[in-house]
Design an enzyme around this catalytic site. Structure first.
Site, short mmCIF file in Angstrom:
data_model
loop_
_atom_site.label_atom_id
_atom_site.label_comp_id
_atom_site.label_asym_id
_atom_site.label_seq_id
_atom_site.Cartn_x
_atom_site.Cartn_y
_atom_site.Cartn_z
N CYS A 228 32.73 48.10 31.34
CA CYS A 228 31.71 47.50 30.50
C CYS A 228 30.35 47.68 31.17
O CYS A 228 30.22 47.46 32.38
CB CYS A 228 31.99 46.01 30.31
SG CYS A 228 30.80 45.22 29.20
N CYS B 275 40.57 35.51 29.76
CA CYS B 275 39.20 35.96 29.53
C CYS B 275 38.50 36.33 30.83
O CYS B 275 38.49 35.52 31.77
CB CYS B 275 38.38 34.86 28.89
SG CYS B 275 38.67 34.72 27.15
N CYS C 68 44.58 40.93 22.02
CA CYS C 68 43.23 41.00 22.59
C CYS C 68 43.01 42.44 23.04
O CYS C 68 43.68 42.91 23.96
CB CYS C 68 43.16 40.01 23.76
SG CYS C 68 41.60 40.05 24.63
N GLU D 80 43.09 47.73 29.60
CA GLU D 80 44.13 46.72 29.46
C GLU D 80 44.01 46.02 28.11
O GLU D 80 42.92 45.93 27.54
CB GLU D 80 43.99 45.69 30.60
CG GLU D 80 44.35 46.31 31.93
CD GLU D 80 43.98 45.46 33.12
OE1 GLU D 80 44.47 45.74 34.21
OE2 GLU D 80 43.18 44.52 32.98
N CYS E 294 32.15 37.93 35.24
CA CYS E 294 33.25 38.62 34.58
C CYS E 294 33.77 39.76 35.45
O CYS E 294 33.00 40.57 35.95
CB CYS E 294 32.75 39.17 33.25
SG CYS E 294 33.89 40.28 32.43
N CYS F 96 27.90 41.23 33.23
CA CYS F 96 27.84 39.76 33.33
C CYS F 96 28.40 39.35 34.69
O CYS F 96 29.45 39.84 35.11
CB CYS F 96 28.62 39.11 32.19
SG CYS F 96 28.04 39.61 30.57
N1 SAH Z 1 32.38 41.74 26.00
C1 SAH Z 1 32.58 40.80 24.97
C2 SAH Z 1 34.03 40.49 24.73
C3 SAH Z 1 34.92 40.45 25.92
S1 SAH Z 1 34.68 39.17 27.08
C4 SAH Z 1 31.81 39.54 25.25
O1 SAH Z 1 31.33 39.36 26.35
O2 SAH Z 1 31.70 38.74 24.33
C5 SAH Z 1 35.52 37.80 26.29
C6 SAH Z 1 35.00 36.43 26.69
O3 SAH Z 1 35.35 36.16 28.05
C7 SAH Z 1 33.50 36.30 26.62
O4 SAH Z 1 33.16 35.14 25.89
C8 SAH Z 1 33.07 36.13 28.08
O5 SAH Z 1 31.92 35.33 28.20
C9 SAH Z 1 34.29 35.48 28.66
N2 SAH Z 1 34.44 35.63 30.12
C10 SAH Z 1 34.02 36.64 30.89
N3 SAH Z 1 34.39 36.43 32.18
C11 SAH Z 1 35.03 35.25 32.20
C12 SAH Z 1 35.70 34.49 33.24
N4 SAH Z 1 35.78 34.93 34.49
N5 SAH Z 1 36.28 33.32 32.88
C13 SAH Z 1 36.26 32.88 31.61
N6 SAH Z 1 35.69 33.56 30.59
C14 SAH Z 1 35.08 34.73 30.89
FE1 SF4 Z 2 31.24 42.98 29.40
FE2 SF4 Z 2 32.50 41.02 30.66
FE3 SF4 Z 2 30.00 40.68 29.84
FE4 SF4 Z 2 31.97 40.80 28.01
S1 SF4 Z 2 31.68 39.22 29.58
S2 SF4 Z 2 29.97 41.84 27.96
S3 SF4 Z 2 33.32 42.29 29.04
S4 SF4 Z 2 30.69 42.15 31.41
#
Ligand code: SAH
Ligand code: SF4
Length: 351
Positions: free
Chosen positions: A120, A340, A113, A99, A127, A124
């Protein structure tokens, strides 16, 4: 996890991910000017070989046959949010899907974006993409096509952020190539300063960027300055902890002199209190950083809470009172699960 362990896309790269000299080779073009013509059509957003009217008809037909179309991917669904955001699901050649999202701010500035991986591997906990697992890296063509699909629908795009699905520093060759294509003065000509790579904290990738560029903006998803909590929320912290991360960022900053953005997903009951803000200030210390606070965007099934307005206010005010530049991200894209951390409707598109 080592930066080199991640599988590259095994698929041949389509012209949308190539620069003119590579296009000449991939398309079997003897004359350099033909490759340049083709490149300038791609940059202009031509949707097919057939639309490239300055190329001979036979050549267009030949290329179409060789590649089976100009693009390696196609848009399988488009969702518009009331706030102007547009989320596209892009179906890839092998049936996988990623996406990408177009976000528009109140001044009308458009930011693409983009995703860099299918899923991934970083897992995390907060996420949505992280809950899906990892399929493969995207090629530069698959990254650029997301940009072209968004541009086709929304016109001029001034900024690009690698904040879609995936960890861009585990796919640095393709992300680097996309940054080159986005910024090539002979092509799209976007300033590298309008491109941001966001990483969860892949230290070898940060050092590679420091050494070899490109000189894009760097954002780091810190989340918390507490090692134990960060390890719980972001498994990457087991491999490269806060001390190693900070050393890499100081090295990056010594070489590039650039300010770093630290992204902080605020989870109502985990990292939004005054003590967390104070820990963060101590950790930042000499780093020149701006903090982006992102209130957690809810993901069904995940055990976190959005922070309250009062928590958000108190947290940002505390940071700001100590002189830290602190920006609060809006909730753009939430209406279509495009904010995000909300991406990941499917990895494998419906057959
Ligand atoms: N993988 C990379 C970039 C994509 S994630 C990274 O983690 O930096 C983009 C941003 O979204 C990151 O800063 C991450 O911490 C944040 N993020 C992930 N899950 C989220 C959520 N459920 N709500 C708000 N931000 C989130
Ligand atoms: Fe991957 Fe989501 Fe962590 Fe970014 S925040 S590194 S997309 S698992």
């Amino acid at each position: 996890m080592e930066a080199s362990q991640s599988p590259q896309s095994p698929l041949p790269v389509f012209p949308s991910g190539l620069e003119p000299k590579e296009i000449a080779q991939a398309c079997g073009l003897d004359e350099a000017y033909r490759a340049k013509q083709l490149y300038s059509w791609i940059v202009k957003g031509a949707p097919s070989f057939d639309a490239m009217t300055s190329l001979p008809q036979e050549l267009r037909a030949l290329l179409d046959q060789r590649f089976g179309g100009l693009r390696s991917s196609s848009v399988s669904s488009a969702l518009e949010d009331g706030d102007g955001s547009l989320k596209l699901q892009v179906r890839l050649r092998d049936g996988a899907a990623v996406e990408c999202v177009l976000l528009e701010d109140i001044e009308g500035r458009k930011t693409a974006c983009l995703s860099s991986q299918v899923g991934c591997p970083m897992a995390c906990q907060f996420c949505r993409t992280g809950t899906l697992g990892f399929l493969r890296n995207l090629g530069p063509d698959e990254i650029m096509e997301q940009f072209y699909f968004l541009k086709e629908r929304r016109g001029f795009i001034s900024n690009v952020v690698f904040m879609g699905m995936g960890e861009p520093l585990l796919n640095l060759p393709a992300v680097r190539k996309a940054c080159f294509l986005l910024s090539d003065p002979e092509g799209l000509g976007m300033s590298l300063r309008k491109i941001t790579i966001s990483t969860s904290g892949i230290v070898p990738g940060i050092l590679d960027l420091t050494e070899h560029g490109p000189k894009v903006r760097l954002a780091v998803s810190l989340t918390t300055a507490d090692d134990a909590l960060r390890t719980e929320l972001m498994p990457v912290n087991k491999r490269w902890d806060l001390t190693e991360l900070k050393a890499a960022l100081l090295e990056y900053q010594a070489k590039t002199r650039e300010r770093i953005t630290l992204e902080l997903v605020l989870l109502g009951d985990r990292n939004a209190d005054k003590e967390s803000a104070e820990k963060l200030l101590r950790w930042i210390g000499p780093l020149r950083a701006q903090v982006n606070i992102i209130p957690w965007n809810s993901v069904p099934g995940l055990p976190f809470k959005e922070p309250s307005k009062a928590q958000l206010k108190a947290f940002s005010e505390h940071l700001a009172s100590q002189g830290l530049i602190c920006v609060q991200r809006m909730h753009r894209g939430r209406g279509v699960m495009g904010a995000c951390g909300q991406l990941g409707d499917t990895l494998r598109a419906d057959p």
